[in-house]
Design an enzyme around this catalytic site. Structure first.
Site, PDB file in Angstrom:
ATOM      1  N   GLU A   1       0.458  -0.924  -0.213  1.00  0.00           N
ATOM      2  CA  GLU A   1      -0.028  -0.191   0.027  1.00  0.00           C
ATOM      3  C   GLU A   1       0.740   1.344   0.402  1.00  0.00           C
ATOM      4  O   GLU A   1       1.918   0.712  -0.628  1.00  0.00           O
ATOM      5  CB  GLU A   1      -0.743   0.619   1.325  1.00  0.00           C
ATOM      6  CG  GLU A   1      -2.275  -0.596   0.807  1.00  0.00           C
ATOM      7  CD  GLU A   1      -3.094   0.286   0.379  1.00  0.00           C
ATOM      8  OE1 GLU A   1      -2.800   1.552  -0.501  1.00  0.00           O
ATOM      9  OE2 GLU A   1      -4.494  -0.234   0.287  1.00  0.00           O
TER      10      GLU A   1
ATOM     11  N   ASP B   1     -10.611   0.408  -4.215  1.00  0.00           N
ATOM     12  CA  ASP B   1      -9.755   0.868  -3.221  1.00  0.00           C
ATOM     13  C   ASP B   1      -8.701   2.591  -3.195  1.00  0.00           C
ATOM     14  O   ASP B   1      -8.920   3.173  -3.727  1.00  0.00           O
ATOM     15  CB  ASP B   1      -8.130  -0.674  -3.073  1.00  0.00           C
ATOM     16  CG  ASP B   1      -7.825  -0.704  -2.040  1.00  0.00           C
ATOM     17  OD1 ASP B   1      -7.224   0.520  -1.274  1.00  0.00           O
ATOM     18  OD2 ASP B   1      -7.581  -2.020  -1.785  1.00  0.00           O
TER      19      ASP B   1
END
Length: 296
Positions: free
Chosen positions: A22, A203
């Protein structure tokens, strides 16, 4: 009108196998790509030109990195915001985010063109309604949105006058008008893209120099591109089932990468998804832009 998937023509930038890759960002001053394995408590570094990589173990869960200046980086963690010395790797506490919510961690975030940080939080296990989105400017923390489950897709239009965000648990990308000078909302957020009930979680996202929104769809093996009115204009296949967040990189920000994850995959699913957790270059040309520095 349906948009046909564009086949993947890119490559693996780094075979990191992050459990939860991430928070990627590119530093044009050094040519380095930075990203996290949140669950693995690692900060990854990759030289975009040579491909040389390094791994920095972390004493916390980190999720977002922003450049401050040549010697310092701001990192969002489950212990609040900290400042990292790039030469020594030493950390200095900067500001607390949620001292009253010890079960939370940081998640998605991005620096607004004004130099302020928007940072989202969430429960460590994705508990309903435990997270929030905050605005942090020169150390002052302002809560913007509360009772969120999985904060994601925080990004901004090139002029700083529009902000975007999503609660992945609801899957509706929100749009809000901002004060371009501060990055603070000046109106109520409204739904721009409604994917509630659709397959694939919205996302991480990033907004390019033309205002196009690039969004990773967790579970769908694609990165979507939307125009500012919310219309899907392109869908790019990626060789991982759980792409998590895109970022622009390269000397002119004309390349696009995406992090990925193997979190939640059993042995059979991981065997079918051998590049899960890798850092992926989509192999396309975009009109990206570099991330602004955080202003102390």
């Amino acid at each position: 009108m349906a948009v046909e998937n564009i086949p993947f023509k890119g490559s693996v930038l780094a075979a990191t196998a992050s459990e939860l890759g991430e928070g990627p960002t590119f530093d044009p001053h050094t040519g380095k790509i930075w990203w996290f394995d949140i669950v693995g408590r690692k900060l990854h570094e990759c030289d975009a030109a040579s491909g040389e990589t390094a791994v920095h173990p972390l004493p916390f869960m980190g999720s977002v990195l922003a450049r401050i200046d040549d010697g310092r980086q701001l990192i969002a963690t489950d212990q609040g915001l900290v400042i990292r010395d790039t030469a020594s790797g030493a950390f200095t506490p900067y500001v607390e985010l949620e001292p009253d919510r010890p079960g939370n961690r940081s998640n998605d975030g991005r620096v607004h063109p004004s130099g302020a940080l928007w940072i989202g939080t969430m429960g460590r296990n994705g508990e309903d309604g435990k997270g929030a989105i905050y605005h942090v400017a020169r150390g002052t923390v302002t809560k913007l949105y509360d009772a969120m489950s999985i904060t994601n897709a925080i990004c901004f239009s090139p002029d700083g006058a529009t902000g975007y965000f999503v609660d992945t648990a609801i899957n509706r990308l929100m749009r809000v008008t901002l004060d371009a000078a501060t990055g603070l909302p000046v109106g109520e957020a409204s739904v721009l893209i409604d994917n509630h009930g659709a397959s694939g979680g919205m996302d991480g996202a990033v907004c390019d120099a033309e205002g196009l929104i690039w969004n990773a769809r967790w579970g769908l093996s694609v990165v979507d591109c939307y125009d500012p009115d919310g219309s899907l204009i392109a869908r790019y296949d990626v060789p991982v089932s759980q792409p998590s967040c895109p970022a622009f990189f390269g000397s002119d920000a004309s390349r696009l990468l995406v992090t990925s994850a193997w979190q939640g995959l059993d042995d059979e699913a991981r065997a079918a998804d051998p590049q899960a957790g890798h850092l992926i270059d989509l192999g396309i040309t975009v009109k990206g832009r570099f991330e602004p520095d955080y202003r102390l």
